[in-house]
Design an enzyme around this catalytic site. Structure first.
Site, PDB file in Angstrom:
ATOM      1  N   ARG A 131     -16.507  82.596   1.609  1.00 60.98           N
ATOM      2  CA  ARG A 131     -15.063  82.408   1.718  1.00 60.98           C
ATOM      3  C   ARG A 131     -14.463  81.874   0.409  1.00 60.98           C
ATOM      4  O   ARG A 131     -13.353  82.239   0.032  1.00 60.98           O
ATOM      5  CB  ARG A 131     -14.771  81.427   2.863  1.00 60.98           C
ATOM      6  CG  ARG A 131     -13.295  81.215   3.110  1.00 60.98           C
ATOM      7  CD  ARG A 131     -13.072  80.557   4.465  1.00 60.98           C
ATOM      8  NE  ARG A 131     -11.669  80.483   4.798  1.00 60.98           N
ATOM      9  CZ  ARG A 131     -10.994  79.336   4.946  1.00 60.98           C
ATOM     10  NH1 ARG A 131     -11.623  78.184   4.779  1.00 60.98           N
ATOM     11  NH2 ARG A 131      -9.723  79.357   5.272  1.00 60.98           N
TER      12      ARG A 131
ATOM     13  N   HIS B 126     -11.191  83.314  -1.547  1.00 58.00           N
ATOM     14  CA  HIS B 126     -10.007  82.502  -1.853  1.00 58.00           C
ATOM     15  C   HIS B 126      -9.790  82.357  -3.360  1.00 58.00           C
ATOM     16  O   HIS B 126      -8.675  82.080  -3.796  1.00 58.00           O
ATOM     17  CB  HIS B 126     -10.101  81.126  -1.190  1.00 58.00           C
ATOM     18  CG  HIS B 126      -9.758  81.146   0.269  1.00 58.00           C
ATOM     19  ND1 HIS B 126      -9.167  80.089   0.917  1.00 58.00           N
ATOM     20  CD2 HIS B 126      -9.890  82.127   1.202  1.00 58.00           C
ATOM     21  CE1 HIS B 126      -8.962  80.405   2.199  1.00 58.00           C
ATOM     22  NE2 HIS B 126      -9.410  81.628   2.395  1.00 58.00           N
TER      23      HIS B 126
ATOM     24  N   ASN C  70      -6.581  76.138   1.827  1.00 62.71           N
ATOM     25  CA  ASN C  70      -7.792  75.541   1.246  1.00 62.71           C
ATOM     26  C   ASN C  70      -8.061  74.121   1.716  1.00 62.71           C
ATOM     27  O   ASN C  70      -9.222  73.724   1.906  1.00 62.71           O
ATOM     28  CB  ASN C  70      -7.686  75.514  -0.287  1.00 62.71           C
ATOM     29  CG  ASN C  70      -7.671  76.906  -0.905  1.00 62.71           C
ATOM     30  OD1 ASN C  70      -8.109  77.873  -0.267  1.00 62.71           O
ATOM     31  ND2 ASN C  70      -7.184  77.017  -2.123  1.00 62.71           N
TER      32      ASN C  70
ATOM     33  N   HIS D 139     -16.215  87.486   8.687  1.00 64.29           N
ATOM     34  CA  HIS D 139     -16.157  86.538   9.803  1.00 64.29           C
ATOM     35  C   HIS D 139     -17.331  86.686  10.766  1.00 64.29           C
ATOM     36  O   HIS D 139     -17.361  86.019  11.800  1.00 64.29           O
ATOM     37  CB  HIS D 139     -14.815  86.676  10.534  1.00 64.29           C
ATOM     38  CG  HIS D 139     -13.661  86.139   9.747  1.00 64.29           C
ATOM     39  ND1 HIS D 139     -12.362  86.190  10.190  1.00 64.29           N
ATOM     40  CD2 HIS D 139     -13.617  85.517   8.535  1.00 64.29           C
ATOM     41  CE1 HIS D 139     -11.563  85.636   9.280  1.00 64.29           C
ATOM     42  NE2 HIS D 139     -12.300  85.227   8.268  1.00 64.29           N
TER      43      HIS D 139
HETATM   44  C1  HEM Z   1      -8.135  89.263   6.740  1.00 66.14           C
HETATM   45  C2  HEM Z   1      -7.548  88.113   6.538  1.00 66.14           C
HETATM   46  C3  HEM Z   1      -8.231  86.798   6.729  1.00 66.14           C
HETATM   47  C4  HEM Z   1      -7.737  85.736   7.402  1.00 66.14           C
HETATM   48  C5  HEM Z   1      -6.370  85.646   8.086  1.00 66.14           C
HETATM   49  C6  HEM Z   1      -8.746  84.709   7.385  1.00 66.14           C
HETATM   50  C7  HEM Z   1      -8.594  83.449   7.939  1.00 66.14           C
HETATM   51  C8  HEM Z   1      -9.612  82.540   8.100  1.00 66.14           C
HETATM   52  C9  HEM Z   1      -9.484  81.270   8.778  1.00 66.14           C
HETATM   53  C10 HEM Z   1      -8.205  80.723   9.383  1.00 66.14           C
HETATM   54  C11 HEM Z   1     -10.699  80.681   8.773  1.00 66.14           C
HETATM   55  C12 HEM Z   1     -11.055  79.321   9.363  1.00 66.14           C
HETATM   56  C13 HEM Z   1     -10.680  78.256   8.361  1.00 66.14           C
HETATM   57  C14 HEM Z   1     -10.735  76.854   8.895  1.00 66.14           C
HETATM   58  O1  HEM Z   1     -11.094  76.652  10.050  1.00 66.14           O
HETATM   59  O2  HEM Z   1     -10.422  75.919   8.148  1.00 66.14           O
HETATM   60  C15 HEM Z   1     -11.599  81.552   8.078  1.00 66.14           C
HETATM   61  C16 HEM Z   1     -12.936  81.305   7.866  1.00 66.14           C
HETATM   62  C17 HEM Z   1     -13.770  82.126   7.151  1.00 66.14           C
HETATM   63  N1  HEM Z   1     -13.400  83.253   6.446  1.00 66.14           N
HETATM   64 FE1  HEM Z   1     -11.624  84.219   6.602  1.00 66.14          FE
HETATM   65  N2  HEM Z   1      -9.836  85.161   6.704  1.00 66.14           N
HETATM   66  C18 HEM Z   1      -9.569  86.429   6.288  1.00 66.14           C
HETATM   67  C19 HEM Z   1     -10.396  87.213   5.504  1.00 66.14           C
HETATM   68  C20 HEM Z   1     -11.630  86.833   5.057  1.00 66.14           C
HETATM   69  C21 HEM Z   1     -12.406  87.552   4.080  1.00 66.14           C
HETATM   70  C22 HEM Z   1     -11.934  88.809   3.342  1.00 66.14           C
HETATM   71  C23 HEM Z   1     -13.578  86.888   3.947  1.00 66.14           C
HETATM   72  C24 HEM Z   1     -14.752  87.212   3.049  1.00 66.14           C
HETATM   73  C25 HEM Z   1     -15.136  88.434   2.740  1.00 66.14           C
HETATM   74  C26 HEM Z   1     -13.540  85.755   4.828  1.00 66.14           C
HETATM   75  C27 HEM Z   1     -14.560  84.867   5.025  1.00 66.14           C
HETATM   76  C28 HEM Z   1     -14.502  83.768   5.860  1.00 66.14           C
HETATM   77  C29 HEM Z   1     -15.660  82.975   6.204  1.00 66.14           C
HETATM   78  C30 HEM Z   1     -17.086  83.255   5.800  1.00 66.14           C
HETATM   79  C31 HEM Z   1     -15.188  81.921   7.001  1.00 66.14           C
HETATM   80  C32 HEM Z   1     -16.009  80.759   7.578  1.00 66.14           C
HETATM   81  C33 HEM Z   1     -16.105  79.685   6.506  1.00 66.14           C
HETATM   82  C34 HEM Z   1     -16.924  78.463   6.898  1.00 66.14           C
HETATM   83  O3  HEM Z   1     -17.544  78.414   7.954  1.00 66.14           O
HETATM   84  O4  HEM Z   1     -16.939  77.527   6.064  1.00 66.14           O
HETATM   85  N3  HEM Z   1     -12.334  85.731   5.471  1.00 66.14           N
HETATM   86  N4  HEM Z   1     -10.921  82.667   7.673  1.00 66.14           N
END
Ligand code: HEM
Ligand code: NAG
Ligand code: NAG
Length: 326
Positions: free
Chosen positions: A66, A70, A98, A200
């Protein structure tokens, strides 16, 4: 060019034409073997530290993936996300998407320290560390079929933008059209959106990011909503964590299976299936049954995302501390 061969002229013409293509995606001079002679141990060193970090805490792989996303979506993959705020500098750490959310900064520091020791000098950029750590995380949690080659040679920014970090990242309440325009604004297409959202398949999300969905959305499986409501009350518990699919430490196709059954955790996840786009629905179905197609499209989209506006050549710098400008 006086003595250039026909092949060289031909390639030169292609390169010159490519430079004329408008749009946010700058065709960069990144190459997979950038560190082969400068520091042959660079990539194995990054992999070793990432592997150790994931052994200590499986979620760290998700966090590192992630972080690269970002970084790239905010004025390109230039390590700007890593800069600390100081009395006279404001970075991106406190931006809404972030703050209290992005993690893995300590692991990046550890990788950088190891690299500088093994390479005997500071030659690997923090932006490249993020790209490689993201790939290694996917590869460690998903196995060999999710391993792909990373293009390298990015340099580090001497600036960051809190405003861009607040406005350029897609939000979990976005509709399908909003998600697609966010990706298109970064030179990515519908396939990239669906494949990259497959990120995800690993990691966790905080209650505050999915509360509205579990209380108000109608396209959520009843059992899932009920069990998530127990974990995420209407008020309080904002930081309670839930996995985004059944296997949060496995890079697999479970995320797409979940979407088919209205079991997406975020509103934005579920928008990819049943959100009004037949093309997106078809990709979710395809990836749920074909790990090979998911792996291939995910790798291609990661390389494309990693190519966004990199600093190369003499632009930017190689930071000696990822948290500070030299
Ligand atoms: C399509 C639009 C996207 C949205 C709206 C989105 C939104 C989010 C949100 C809200 C979270 C949880 C954050 C939190 O609880 O603080 C999250 C977690 C995460 N996102 Fe996304 N995301 C998107 C795309 C992506 C992309 C493109 C990737 C990587 C290729 C990605 C990888 C991740 C990962 C791996 C997590 C878990 C992080 C952790 O456990 O520390 N996301 N995302
Ligand atoms: C910011 O402050 C640091 C010392 O805290 C100093 O080294 C640096 O030059 C300052 N930068 C600017 C742009 O004023
Ligand atoms: C659900 O929708 C209602 C009406 O729009 C709103 O008042 C309430 O705050 C929403 N609940 C959540 C948890 O977002």
């Amino acid at each position: 060019m006086a003595s250039a061969s026909p092949q060289a002229l031909f390639l030169y013409t292609i390169a010159a034409a490519a430079l004329l293509i408008p749009g946010p995606t700058v065709l960069a001079q990144l190459t997979p073997d950038f560190y082969t002679s400068i520091c042959p141990q660079a990539l194995p060193t990054i992999r070793r530290v990432v592997n150790q970090a994931i052994n200590d805490e499986p979620r760290m792989g998700a966090s590192l993936l992630r972080m690269h996303f970002h970084d790239c979506f905010v004025n390109g993959c230039d390590g700007s996300i890593l800069l600390d705020d100081t009395s006279n500098f404001t970075g991106e750490r406190t931006a809404g998407p972030n703050f209290n959310s992005v993690r893995g900064y300590d692991v990046v520091d550890k990788i950088k320290t190891e690299l500088d020791r093994i390479c005997r000098r500071s030659v690997v950029s923090c932006a490249d560390i993020l790209a490689v750590a993201a790939r290694d995380s996917v590869s460690i949690l998903g196995g060999p079929s999710f391993t792909y080659s990373v293009l390298l040679g990015r340099r580090d920014a001497t600036t960051a933008s809190l405003n861009a970090a607040n406005s350029n990242l897609p939000a979990p309440f976005f509709s399908f059209p909003q998600l697609l325009s966010s990706f298109q604004a970064h030179g990515l297409d519908l396939t990239d959106l669906v494949a990259l959202s497959g990120g995800h398949t690993i990691g966790l999300a905080r209650c505050t990011t999915f509360r509205t969905r579990i209380y108000n959305d109608t396209n959520i499986q009843t059992n899932l909503a009920a069990s998530l409501q127990r974990a995420c009350p209407p008020t309080g518990g904002d930081n309670n964590l839930q996995p985004m699919d059944r296997t949060p430490a496995g890079f697999d196709t479970q995320y797409f299976d979940a979407l088919l059954r209205n079991r997406g955790l975020l509103h934005s996840d579920q928008e990819l299936f049943g959100g009004g786009s037949a093309a997106s629905d078809a990709l979710v179905r395809l990836y749920s049954t074909s790990p090979q197609r998911f792996a291939a499209d995910f790798a291609a989209a990661m390389v494309k995302m990693g190519n966004m506006q990199p600093l190369t050549g003499t632009n930017g710098e190689i930071r000696s501390d990822c948290r500070k400008i030299n």
